[in-house]
Design a protein around this motif. Structure first.
Motif, PDB file in Angstrom:
ATOM      1  N   GLY A   1      74.243  31.795  53.310  1.00 35.13           N
ATOM      2  CA  GLY A   1      73.323  31.098  53.571  1.00 35.13           C
ATOM      3  C   GLY A   1      71.886  30.863  53.581  1.00 35.13           C
ATOM      4  N   VAL A   2      71.230  32.453  54.451  1.00 34.51           N
ATOM      5  CA  VAL A   2      70.424  32.194  54.925  1.00 34.51           C
ATOM      6  C   VAL A   2      69.613  32.364  53.790  1.00 34.51           C
ATOM      7  CG1 VAL A   2      68.604  34.416  55.688  1.00 34.51           C
ATOM      8  CG2 VAL A   2      70.224  33.520  57.241  1.00 34.51           C
ATOM      9  N   GLN A   3      69.753  32.801  52.273  1.00 36.11           N
ATOM     10  CA  GLN A   3      68.949  32.836  50.642  1.00 36.11           C
ATOM     11  C   GLN A   3      68.870  31.901  50.641  1.00 36.11           C
ATOM     12  OE1 GLN A   3      71.962  35.148  48.722  1.00 36.11           O
ATOM     13  NE2 GLN A   3      71.044  37.293  49.442  1.00 36.11           N
ATOM     14  N   ALA A   4      69.982  29.814  51.089  1.00 36.49           N
ATOM     15  CA  ALA A   4      70.092  29.187  50.242  1.00 36.49           C
ATOM     16  C   ALA A   4      69.035  28.159  50.719  1.00 36.49           C
ATOM     17  CB  ALA A   4      71.225  28.778  50.483  1.00 36.49           C
ATOM     18  N   LEU A   5      68.728  28.771  52.572  1.00 35.54           N
ATOM     19  CA  LEU A   5      67.422  28.162  53.481  1.00 35.54           C
ATOM     20  C   LEU A   5      66.365  28.675  52.835  1.00 35.54           C
ATOM     21  CD1 LEU A   5      68.975  28.483  57.185  1.00 35.54           C
ATOM     22  CD2 LEU A   5      69.225  25.651  55.534  1.00 35.54           C
ATOM     23  N   ILE A   6      65.787  29.823  52.526  1.00 37.14           N
ATOM     24  CA  ILE A   6      65.034  30.136  52.179  1.00 37.14           C
ATOM     25  C   ILE A   6      64.262  29.569  50.471  1.00 37.14           C
ATOM     26  CG2 ILE A   6      63.819  32.361  50.977  1.00 37.14           C
ATOM     27  CD1 ILE A   6      65.249  33.723  53.063  1.00 37.14           C
ATOM     28  N   ARG A   7      65.462  29.405  49.719  1.00 39.42           N
ATOM     29  CA  ARG A   7      65.610  28.968  48.228  1.00 39.42           C
ATOM     30  C   ARG A   7      65.284  27.585  48.235  1.00 39.42           C
ATOM     31  NH1 ARG A   7      69.396  32.208  47.020  1.00 39.42           N
ATOM     32  NH2 ARG A   7      70.815  30.352  47.205  1.00 39.42           N
ATOM     33  N   GLU A   8      65.271  26.477  49.285  1.00 37.82           N
ATOM     34  CA  GLU A   8      65.692  25.342  49.517  1.00 37.82           C
ATOM     35  C   GLU A   8      64.636  25.097  50.383  1.00 37.82           C
ATOM     36  OE1 GLU A   8      69.361  24.077  50.429  1.00 37.82           O
ATOM     37  OE2 GLU A   8      70.398  25.291  48.616  1.00 37.82           O
ATOM     38  N   GLN A   9      63.536  25.539  50.690  1.00 39.57           N
ATOM     39  CA  GLN A   9      62.525  25.331  51.818  1.00 39.57           C
ATOM     40  C   GLN A   9      62.827  24.716  53.089  1.00 39.57           C
ATOM     41  OE1 GLN A   9      58.660  23.738  49.933  1.00 39.57           O
ATOM     42  NE2 GLN A   9      60.268  23.780  47.629  1.00 39.57           N
ATOM     43  N   LYS A  10      63.939  25.122  53.562  1.00 40.87           N
ATOM     44  CA  LYS A  10      64.689  25.007  54.820  1.00 40.87           C
ATOM     45  C   LYS A  10      64.542  26.009  55.979  1.00 40.87           C
ATOM     46  CE  LYS A  10      67.912  22.069  52.599  1.00 40.87           C
ATOM     47  NZ  LYS A  10      69.669  21.499  52.261  1.00 40.87           N
TER      48      LYS A  10
ATOM     49  N   GLN B   1      54.715  29.603  44.636  1.00 42.17           N
ATOM     50  CA  GLN B   1      55.563  29.789  45.807  1.00 42.17           C
ATOM     51  C   GLN B   1      57.391  29.481  45.385  1.00 42.17           C
ATOM     52  OE1 GLN B   1      54.108  27.591  49.132  1.00 42.17           O
ATOM     53  NE2 GLN B   1      51.907  29.034  49.164  1.00 42.17           N
ATOM     54  N   SER B   2      57.427  29.293  44.255  1.00 41.02           N
ATOM     55  CA  SER B   2      58.954  28.692  44.519  1.00 41.02           C
ATOM     56  C   SER B   2      59.346  30.078  43.412  1.00 41.02           C
ATOM     57  CB  SER B   2      58.968  27.379  43.181  1.00 41.02           C
ATOM     58  OG  SER B   2      60.676  26.945  42.498  1.00 41.02           O
ATOM     59  N   GLN B   3      59.255  30.326  42.927  1.00 45.60           N
ATOM     60  CA  GLN B   3      59.400  31.822  41.695  1.00 45.60           C
ATOM     61  C   GLN B   3      59.361  32.848  42.923  1.00 45.60           C
ATOM     62  OE1 GLN B   3      57.321  33.857  38.902  1.00 45.60           O
ATOM     63  NE2 GLN B   3      57.975  35.087  39.330  1.00 45.60           N
ATOM     64  N   ILE B   4      59.076  33.027  44.541  1.00 45.05           N
ATOM     65  CA  ILE B   4      58.602  33.877  45.080  1.00 45.05           C
ATOM     66  C   ILE B   4      60.040  33.282  46.585  1.00 45.05           C
ATOM     67  CG2 ILE B   4      57.466  34.796  47.640  1.00 45.05           C
ATOM     68  CD1 ILE B   4      56.469  35.928  44.492  1.00 45.05           C
ATOM     69  N   ARG B   5      60.117  32.668  46.114  1.00 51.59           N
ATOM     70  CA  ARG B   5      61.046  31.735  47.125  1.00 51.59           C
ATOM     71  C   ARG B   5      62.742  32.614  46.381  1.00 51.59           C
ATOM     72  NH1 ARG B   5      58.860  26.980  47.337  1.00 51.59           N
ATOM     73  NH2 ARG B   5      57.561  26.403  49.418  1.00 51.59           N
ATOM     74  N   THR B   6      62.364  32.066  45.267  1.00 54.99           N
ATOM     75  CA  THR B   6      63.818  32.683  45.135  1.00 54.99           C
ATOM     76  C   THR B   6      63.812  34.186  45.158  1.00 54.99           C
ATOM     77  OG1 THR B   6      64.003  30.435  43.056  1.00 54.99           O
ATOM     78  CG2 THR B   6      65.899  32.766  42.647  1.00 54.99           C
ATOM     79  N   GLN B   7      62.804  34.819  44.532  1.00 57.41           N
ATOM     80  CA  GLN B   7      62.668  36.501  44.211  1.00 57.41           C
ATOM     81  C   GLN B   7      63.064  37.325  46.191  1.00 57.41           C
ATOM     82  OE1 GLN B   7      59.152  38.548  42.949  1.00 57.41           O
ATOM     83  NE2 GLN B   7      60.017  39.916  42.786  1.00 57.41           N
ATOM     84  N   PHE B   8      62.434  36.455  46.756  1.00 55.02           N
ATOM     85  CA  PHE B   8      62.774  36.826  48.485  1.00 55.02           C
ATOM     86  C   PHE B   8      63.895  36.933  48.643  1.00 55.02           C
ATOM     87  CE2 PHE B   8      61.760  36.286  52.669  1.00 55.02           C
ATOM     88  CZ  PHE B   8      62.047  36.755  53.485  1.00 55.02           C
ATOM     89  N   SER B   9      64.297  35.705  48.859  1.00 51.21           N
ATOM     90  CA  SER B   9      65.562  34.971  49.232  1.00 51.21           C
ATOM     91  C   SER B   9      67.042  36.340  48.766  1.00 51.21           C
ATOM     92  CB  SER B   9      66.553  33.739  48.236  1.00 51.21           C
ATOM     93  OG  SER B   9      66.627  33.877  47.259  1.00 51.21           O
ATOM     94  N   LEU B  10      66.778  36.249  47.064  1.00 50.18           N
ATOM     95  CA  LEU B  10      67.311  37.374  46.987  1.00 50.18           C
ATOM     96  C   LEU B  10      67.516  38.781  47.235  1.00 50.18           C
ATOM     97  CD1 LEU B  10      67.673  35.773  42.883  1.00 50.18           C
ATOM     98  CD2 LEU B  10      69.512  35.598  44.709  1.00 50.18           C
ATOM     99  N   THR B  11      66.346  39.778  47.620  1.00 48.35           N
ATOM    100  CA  THR B  11      66.488  40.504  47.400  1.00 48.35           C
ATOM    101  C   THR B  11      66.082  40.864  49.746  1.00 48.35           C
ATOM    102  OG1 THR B  11      63.924  39.918  47.596  1.00 48.35           O
ATOM    103  CG2 THR B  11      64.866  41.188  45.863  1.00 48.35           C
ATOM    104  N   LEU B  12      66.354  40.061  50.447  1.00 46.87           N
ATOM    105  CA  LEU B  12      66.259  40.027  51.852  1.00 46.87           C
ATOM    106  C   LEU B  12      67.303  40.869  52.207  1.00 46.87           C
ATOM    107  CD1 LEU B  12      64.641  40.274  54.561  1.00 46.87           C
ATOM    108  CD2 LEU B  12      65.527  37.349  54.677  1.00 46.87           C
TER     109      LEU B  12
END
Length: 390
Positions: free
Chosen positions: A295-304, A256-267
């Motif tokens: 800002g939204v990308q950071a929230l996804i990566r940081e589980q917020k 899930q940590s890797q997916i958060r980063t991948q998802f945040s960068l592609t969304l």
């Protein structure tokens, strides 16, 4: 490709197309019912259907292979054309050991972004070179029409290869400026996942995934977006925050940590929508829009993820708007009732007394998921490309 024999359905298809209905339900032992403006009503003067009635329909409609699949899986999806310009999506299934069918009208005309009132920020997404755009909402909320509208604009305006993967193919797109290839699961590919893996070797610029159903299809959609494709997909989620959670939670904890980063960068965006009964008849669509800002990308990566709603409510300059803001505007404009707004909202407590700078431009709609919604679209400050023009 098998052309279904609709002789035993012709009467009911005539009833469906001559009314304002979007869906027709046929079940052995029950009276046929139509869905009009979201309400299910009996077909006037229709008699109760028998098991033999439905068996006759199934026997003619399905070919041998489809009938085997129907008997084995106890359900089947298909789409077919009828008459000069009508098209339908059908789900045939078993209930209490007897056959039943749900038939939905697919409009013959693909609406433009302006006709369905898409927010300008959503319209701009079809100009993107790559990224992931998710259209979400419950069944019957207009997702298919929104995606068809986006594909149609690309088809008319960009020199690209568009590949759609659907189950079944609903709107049919003839290649115009773009090359459009449409693959139907079951007919042209065995599964969504196999078709998506093959897409990497088929040189697409844009890929539409009819439904991101599981870990494999979601993972492949992220990979396609990450490798330079513009990917459109759908999920049955209620709002933007739930969509983010769904994407992440489908993966095992260790990924899930890797997916958060991948998802945040592609969304690029999440568009959540509802169709709401309009005062005076018809329905109007309401949108929630989340844009993939830094800002939204950071929230996804940081589980917020819980802070995403706040990011949307304060992000109007980026074209973001909450569903409750749109519903509140529709109530204030006298387009829908407060009861309907509260029923459609995920957070009804936020609607009463809501103040927002976004405007609403609701238009009448008399369709369902595959009809042309007439949304209440928020305006935004111009931050990028202008409104799309045909």
């Amino acid at each position: 490709m098998h052309v279904p024999d609709t002789r035993s359905l012709d009467h009911w298809l005539e009833v469906l197309t001559s009314s304002a209905a979007t869906d027709l339900h046929l079940a052995a032992g029950s009276t046929p019912r139509m869905r009009i403006d979201g309400e299910l009503i009996p077909v006037p003067d229709a008699e109760r259907l028998t098991v033999e009635n439905l068996d006759d329909v199934i026997a003619l409609l399905l070919d041998h292979t489809e009938r085997e699949a129907f008997d084995r899986d106890r359900q089947i999806d298909l789409a077919f054309s009828w008459g000069d310009n009508h098209r339908f999506r059908v789900n045939a299934f078993h209930q209490m050991g007897r056959a039943a069918m749900a038939i939905r009208v697919i409009p013959s005309h693909v609406p433009t972004p302006q006709e369905i009132g898409l927010p300008e920020s959503v319209e701009d997404l079809v100009r993107l070179p790559h990224g992931l755009v998710l259209v979400t909402g419950p069944t019957g909320s207009g997702k298919t029409t929104t995606l068809a509208t986006m594909v149609d604009w690309i088809n008319n305006n960009r020199d690209l290869h568009v590949l759609t993967i659907e189950d079944p193919v609903e709107f049919v797109h003839e290649s115009k400026k773009a090359l459009v290839n449409q693959r139907e699961v079951g007919e042209d590919a065995l599964t969504f996942a196999e078709a998506m893996r093959a897409a990497l070797r088929e040189d697409p610029d844009v890929v539409l995934v009819g439904e991101m159903r599981d870990l494999e299809t979601i993972s492949l959609a992220l990979t396609l977006a990450e490798t330079g494709h513009l990917v459109f997909g759908t999920l049955h989620t209620n709002d933007s925050a739930q969509t983010v959670d769904r994407i992440i939670d489908v993966f095992p904890p260790e990924q899930q940590s890797q997916i958060r980063t991948q998802f945040s960068l592609t969304l690029s965006a999440v568009i959540s929508q509802r169709l709401v009964k309009r005062i005076g008849g018809g329905r109007v669509a309401a949108y929630e829009v989340l844009m993939g800002t830094p800002g939204v990308q950071a929230l996804i990566r940081e589980q917020k993820v819980r802070q995403i709603r706040n990011a949307i409510s304060t992000g109007s300059q980026y074209g973001m708007v909450l569903l409750e803001q749109t519903l509140g505007n529709l109530v204030a404009a006298g387009t829908i009732s407060m009861d309907e707004a509260l029923h459609a909202s995920v957070h009804p407590e936020e609607i009463a007394g809501l103040h927002t700078g976004a405007s609403s431009n609701g238009r009448t709609f008399s369709g369902d998921d595959d009809g042309a919604p007439a949304p209440a679209a928020p305006t935004r400050k111009k931050t990028g490309a202008g409104r799309l023009r045909r």
